[in-house]
Write a protein that holds these residues in place. Structure first.
Motif, PDB file in Angstrom:
ATOM      1  N   LEU A 125       0.896  -1.159   0.099  1.00 32.77           N
ATOM      2  CA  LEU A 125       0.003   0.043   0.158  1.00 32.77           C
ATOM      3  C   LEU A 125       1.009   1.212   0.073  1.00 32.77           C
ATOM      4  O   LEU A 125       0.434   2.157  -0.651  1.00 32.77           O
ATOM      5  N   ASP A 126       2.018   1.319   0.648  1.00 32.68           N
ATOM      6  CA  ASP A 126       2.835   2.346   0.681  1.00 32.68           C
ATOM      7  C   ASP A 126       3.286   2.498  -0.755  1.00 32.68           C
ATOM      8  O   ASP A 126       3.635   3.733  -1.059  1.00 32.68           O
ATOM      9  N   ALA A 127       3.638   1.524  -1.527  1.00 32.82           N
ATOM     10  CA  ALA A 127       4.309   1.692  -2.966  1.00 32.82           C
ATOM     11  C   ALA A 127       2.834   2.154  -3.886  1.00 32.82           C
ATOM     12  O   ALA A 127       3.249   2.961  -4.851  1.00 32.82           O
ATOM     13  N   VAL A 128       1.767   1.597  -3.540  1.00 28.90           N
ATOM     14  CA  VAL A 128       0.423   2.501  -4.009  1.00 28.90           C
ATOM     15  C   VAL A 128       0.495   4.121  -3.923  1.00 28.90           C
ATOM     16  O   VAL A 128      -0.060   4.743  -4.858  1.00 28.90           O
ATOM     17  N   HIS A 129       0.624   4.352  -2.669  1.00 24.37           N
ATOM     18  CA  HIS A 129       0.646   5.604  -2.373  1.00 24.37           C
ATOM     19  C   HIS A 129       1.457   6.508  -2.987  1.00 24.37           C
ATOM     20  O   HIS A 129       1.418   7.653  -3.495  1.00 24.37           O
ATOM     21  N   LEU A 154      -5.062   6.327   2.099  1.00 21.41           N
ATOM     22  CA  LEU A 154      -4.763   6.051   0.593  1.00 21.41           C
ATOM     23  C   LEU A 154      -6.036   6.934  -0.164  1.00 21.41           C
ATOM     24  O   LEU A 154      -5.585   7.240  -1.254  1.00 21.41           O
ATOM     25  N   VAL A 155      -7.221   6.793   0.159  1.00 23.17           N
ATOM     26  CA  VAL A 155      -8.135   7.352  -0.485  1.00 23.17           C
ATOM     27  C   VAL A 155      -7.895   9.100  -0.689  1.00 23.17           C
ATOM     28  O   VAL A 155      -8.065   9.561  -1.758  1.00 23.17           O
ATOM     29  N   LEU A 156      -7.517   9.621   0.551  1.00 22.92           N
ATOM     30  CA  LEU A 156      -7.207  10.975   0.392  1.00 22.92           C
ATOM     31  C   LEU A 156      -6.106  11.201  -0.214  1.00 22.92           C
ATOM     32  O   LEU A 156      -5.855  12.282  -0.975  1.00 22.92           O
ATOM     33  N   GLN A 157      -4.968  10.183  -0.240  1.00 27.22           N
ATOM     34  CA  GLN A 157      -3.680  10.597  -1.203  1.00 27.22           C
ATOM     35  C   GLN A 157      -4.210  10.442  -2.849  1.00 27.22           C
ATOM     36  O   GLN A 157      -3.867  11.342  -3.635  1.00 27.22           O
ATOM     37  N   VAL A 158      -5.201   9.561  -3.177  1.00 30.80           N
ATOM     38  CA  VAL A 158      -5.743   9.417  -4.548  1.00 30.80           C
ATOM     39  C   VAL A 158      -6.436  10.843  -4.841  1.00 30.80           C
ATOM     40  O   VAL A 158      -6.208  11.451  -6.003  1.00 30.80           O
ATOM     41  N   ALA A 159      -7.099  11.443  -3.984  1.00 29.50           N
ATOM     42  CA  ALA A 159      -7.891  12.638  -4.246  1.00 29.50           C
ATOM     43  C   ALA A 159      -7.111  13.756  -4.478  1.00 29.50           C
ATOM     44  O   ALA A 159      -7.114  14.466  -5.221  1.00 29.50           O
ATOM     45  N   GLN A 160      -5.904  13.799  -3.691  1.00 29.43           N
ATOM     46  CA  GLN A 160      -4.739  14.804  -3.854  1.00 29.43           C
ATOM     47  C   GLN A 160      -4.178  14.732  -5.060  1.00 29.43           C
ATOM     48  O   GLN A 160      -3.818  15.717  -5.852  1.00 29.43           O
ATOM     49  N   GLY A 161      -3.467  13.547  -5.495  1.00 29.41           N
ATOM     50  CA  GLY A 161      -2.529  13.154  -6.542  1.00 29.41           C
ATOM     51  C   GLY A 161      -3.298  12.813  -7.608  1.00 29.41           C
ATOM     52  O   GLY A 161      -2.496  12.789  -9.106  1.00 29.41           O
ATOM     53  N   CYS A 162      -4.462  12.657  -7.913  1.00 27.57           N
ATOM     54  CA  CYS A 162      -5.226  12.194  -9.152  1.00 27.57           C
ATOM     55  C   CYS A 162      -6.484  12.798  -9.432  1.00 27.57           C
ATOM     56  O   CYS A 162      -7.599  12.332  -9.450  1.00 27.57           O
TER      57      CYS A 162
END
Length: 375
Positions: A125-129, A154-162
């Motif tokens: 999951l860290d690699a997915v982040h 993870l969801v918040l990282q996706v929201a911020q980065g994608c």
């Protein structure tokens, strides 16, 4: 075949190399300059499938690492219980995160084999982040085949980065639901182009349904809900009026519902709302299955395309299946993993003209049961 001494045109080589496994592409680059140019062409890498075998060799040879820049859609398969396979997958995701994922449009991760006991998959999951942090053009992210607990971070990282994300599938096979409704709301705010979403029931809220129904959002095409963990069983009901508003706003919306044994009869009643446009329904309940089948027959007749039932055989279930067959002419597939009486099979064949395949066994057979294709 070409004459001796003559090369195939590069465009033909490219078409051939598109269908080769990763290691064979690597071998092709060492044949000659013409083959190397064709094997490293961006077209070859546009849609890439990588299986991390963990056999001791590098998944991506160093001289081909620059080809990661050309990958648009990546399907990555690995075995989390095998350390070498898992390490290869993490190394590849890390390489993508290290400035080579700018062109990545789609990422799909699939685990095969057994999940290690007491393993949270933090390294994966860290690699997915890290990948999502640099994949600003990512449009499709599918994590439903990861057996690890996905969380708010993870969801918040996706929201911020994608921000360009169009589809996200988090409805994976986990016993713990750790993505809260608040994170999903932030995701919808950050990703205004989202048109397909897969979640555990506990991650969805009335506010999220209202956000999806807001004016200005693109047509929502698919909403997949998995109800399998204790958090899903305790989730508050989603009002039928909210579903009705979402359906009016997106008349082409299809909903997939997967109900697992963790749900009590009361929870099932809360989930099955009349206004939900259910296209696919998978029932694997520890309690009553007859009631949900009858409910689907009476409320999802115009939308239901796929039905899967795992339950004990009974005359009541047979009767409910016959009612569903008579009411659901749009059905394409029905798979029942218990023995049924002949009239059930006859009902589906008679009333469902679009039926493409079915699993309706009249006698007990050794597993696995294979579906019958309708010609």
């Amino acid at each position: 075949m070409t004459e001796p001494g003559k090369q195939l045109p590069e465009e033909v080589l490219v078409l051939i190399f598109c269908h080769l496994p990763l290691r064979d592409r690597a071998t092709a680059t060492r044949v000659c300059r013409t083959w190397a140019a064709a094997a490293t062409c961006s077209t070859v890498w546009h849609d890439t499938y990588i299986s991390c075998s963990g056999e001791g060799e590098s998944t991506l040879p160093p001289h081909l690492s620059t080809c990661l820049n050309h990958i648009h859609n990546l399907r990555l398969e690995f075995e989390p219980s095998r350390e070498s396979s898992r390490r290869e997958a993490i190394e590849l995701l890390t390489a993508l995160a290290a400035g080579r994922s700018q062109g990545l449009r789609g990422l799909r991760l699939e685990c095969r084999g057994e999940k290690p006991l007491f393993d949270a998959g933090r390294d994966v999951l860290d690699a997915v982040h890290a990948t999502c942090r640099t994949a600003g053009a990512l449009r499709h992210l599918n994590l439903r085949r990861l057996p690890f607990t996905l969380d708010d971070a993870l969801v918040l990282q996706v929201a911020q980065g994608c921000p360009e994300l169009h589809s996200l599938f988090l409805d994976n096979e986990t016993l713990v639901g750790s993505v809260g409704p608040g994170s999903v709301l932030k995701l919808l705010e950050a990703c205004p182009r989202m048109d397909a979403l897969g979640l555990h029931l506990a991650s969805l809220s009335r506010e999220a349904l209202e956000a999806l129904a807001a004016l200005g959002r693109p047509p929502l095409q698919l909403l997949a809900l998995r109800c399998a963990c204790p958090e899903d069983a305790r989730a508050p009901p989603l009002p039928d009026v909210a579903w009705a508003a979402l359906r009016r706003r997106h008349p082409g919306l299809l909903v997939e519902l997967e109900l697992e044994p963790a749900l009590s009869a009361e929870s099932v009643t809360r989930v099955l709302q009349p206004s939900v446009p259910v296209a696919a329904l998978r029932l694997s309940l520890s309690g009553d299955t007859v009631g949900p089948v009858r409910f689907a027959a009476r409320h999802y007749a115009s939308t239901l395309h796929f039905l899967e039932v795992r339950a004990a055989a009974s005359s009541e279930l047979d009767a409910a299946l016959e009612e569903l067959a008579a009411r659901c002419p749009e059905l394409r597939e029905v798979h029942c993993f218990c023995v049924v009486r002949p009239s059930v099979l006859l009902a589906f064949r008679a009333h469902c003209p679009r039926l493409r395949s079915y699993t309706l066994k009249l006698t007990r057979e050794p597993h696995p049961w294979r579906p019958t294709l309708v010609r």
